[in-house]
Write a protein that holds these residues in place. Structure first.
Motif, PDB file in Angstrom:
ATOM      1  N   SER A   2     -16.304  -5.909  -3.295  1.00  0.00           N
ATOM      2  CA  SER A   2     -15.181  -6.191  -2.555  1.00  0.00           C
ATOM      3  C   SER A   2     -14.159  -6.679  -3.556  1.00  0.00           C
ATOM      4  CB  SER A   2     -15.098  -6.482  -1.359  1.00  0.00           C
ATOM      5  OG  SER A   2     -15.576  -5.924  -0.199  1.00  0.00           O
ATOM      6  N   THR A  21     -12.888  -4.255  -6.305  1.00  0.00           N
ATOM      7  CA  THR A  21     -12.218  -3.056  -5.950  1.00  0.00           C
ATOM      8  C   THR A  21     -11.201  -2.748  -6.837  1.00  0.00           C
ATOM      9  OG1 THR A  21     -12.990  -3.280  -3.596  1.00  0.00           O
ATOM     10  CG2 THR A  21     -11.195  -1.717  -4.003  1.00  0.00           C
ATOM     11  N   PRO A  22      -9.851  -3.802  -7.107  1.00  0.00           N
ATOM     12  CA  PRO A  22      -8.800  -3.423  -8.015  1.00  0.00           C
ATOM     13  C   PRO A  22      -9.490  -2.996  -9.363  1.00  0.00           C
ATOM     14  CG  PRO A  22      -8.547  -5.291  -6.765  1.00  0.00           C
ATOM     15  CD  PRO A  22      -9.883  -5.273  -6.533  1.00  0.00           C
ATOM     16  N   LEU A  26     -10.635   0.804  -8.971  1.00  0.00           N
ATOM     17  CA  LEU A  26      -9.843   1.843  -8.793  1.00  0.00           C
ATOM     18  C   LEU A  26      -9.251   2.002 -10.181  1.00  0.00           C
ATOM     19  CD1 LEU A  26      -8.131   0.800  -5.479  1.00  0.00           C
ATOM     20  CD2 LEU A  26      -9.045   2.995  -6.151  1.00  0.00           C
ATOM     21  N   ARG A  78       1.878   5.904  -7.176  1.00  0.00           N
ATOM     22  CA  ARG A  78       1.859   6.534  -5.827  1.00  0.00           C
ATOM     23  C   ARG A  78       2.762   7.731  -5.703  1.00  0.00           C
ATOM     24  NH1 ARG A  78      -0.177   2.833  -1.561  1.00  0.00           N
ATOM     25  NH2 ARG A  78      -0.285   0.771  -2.764  1.00  0.00           N
ATOM     26  N   LEU A 128      -6.287   9.567  -2.573  1.00  0.00           N
ATOM     27  CA  LEU A 128      -6.581   8.083  -2.558  1.00  0.00           C
ATOM     28  C   LEU A 128      -5.716   7.176  -3.418  1.00  0.00           C
ATOM     29  CD1 LEU A 128      -8.851   6.239  -1.702  1.00  0.00           C
ATOM     30  CD2 LEU A 128      -9.947   6.669  -4.006  1.00  0.00           C
ATOM     31  N   THR A 187      -3.830   3.752  -1.941  1.00  0.00           N
ATOM     32  CA  THR A 187      -4.476   2.496  -2.650  1.00  0.00           C
ATOM     33  C   THR A 187      -3.594   1.729  -3.722  1.00  0.00           C
ATOM     34  OG1 THR A 187      -5.605   3.416  -4.168  1.00  0.00           O
ATOM     35  CG2 THR A 187      -6.891   3.256  -2.096  1.00  0.00           C
ATOM     36  N   GLY A 219      -4.625   0.201  -8.757  1.00  0.00           N
ATOM     37  CA  GLY A 219      -5.638  -0.681  -8.920  1.00  0.00           C
ATOM     38  C   GLY A 219      -5.228  -1.522 -10.353  1.00  0.00           C
ATOM     39  N   LYS A 274       2.086  -2.937  -8.276  1.00  0.00           N
ATOM     40  CA  LYS A 274       0.777  -2.847  -7.448  1.00  0.00           C
ATOM     41  C   LYS A 274       1.322  -2.137  -5.988  1.00  0.00           C
ATOM     42  CE  LYS A 274      -1.127  -4.614 -10.948  1.00  0.00           C
ATOM     43  NZ  LYS A 274      -0.118  -3.960 -12.110  1.00  0.00           N
TER      44      LYS A 274
END
Length: 132
Positions: free
Chosen positions: A12, A15-16, A19, A76, A118, A122, A125, A132
């Protein structure tokens, strides 16, 4: 803490980074689809399409959208546009020829669409120059 919990915690925490790596590699491959359409590089079936055609527009989106995605800038909104492009590519160019993605050549379009969605949720990453 059990070894399972330690592994979950470690994964966990990374994760960044995961990604970011997925974003960078998928952007590079996506850009390659655009350069294949526009410049015939790397050597491909398409190449040299008219810029003012649907395939030219797709190639430009793949290059010009892939570049900010690659560096993690405006991730995004860019990913949202590219997900839409891939949805259009699938439903207008792949799905009409056959129901099954493996038979209609649209499996990559589906995967890119979902991968870009995704990133919409998210963000970029790690390893991004944008927010971010």
């Amino acid at each position: 803490m059990s070894s399972h919990s330690k592994l979950e915690s470690f994964l966990s925490s990374k994760t960044p980074e995961a990604l970011g790596i997925v974003r960078i590699v998928s952007a590079l491959i996506f850009i390659e689809h655009g350069t294949q359409k526009i410049f015939s590089f790397p050597a491909g079936k398409m190449g040299g399409v008219e810029l003012f055609s649907i395939f030219g527009a797709a190639g430009l989106l793949e290059i010009l959208g892939g570049l900010p995605l690659l560096v993690g800038l405006f991730t995004r909104p860019v990913a949202f546009v590219l997900a839409g492009q891939m949805a259009v590519a699938y439903w207008f160019f792949h799905a009409p020829s056959n129901f099954f993605p493996a038979n209609n050549g649209g499996d990559a379009a589906i995967l890119y669409c979902l991968l870009f969605l995704l990133f919409v949720f998210t963000g970029p990453g790690k390893f991004a120059i944008g927010k971010k």
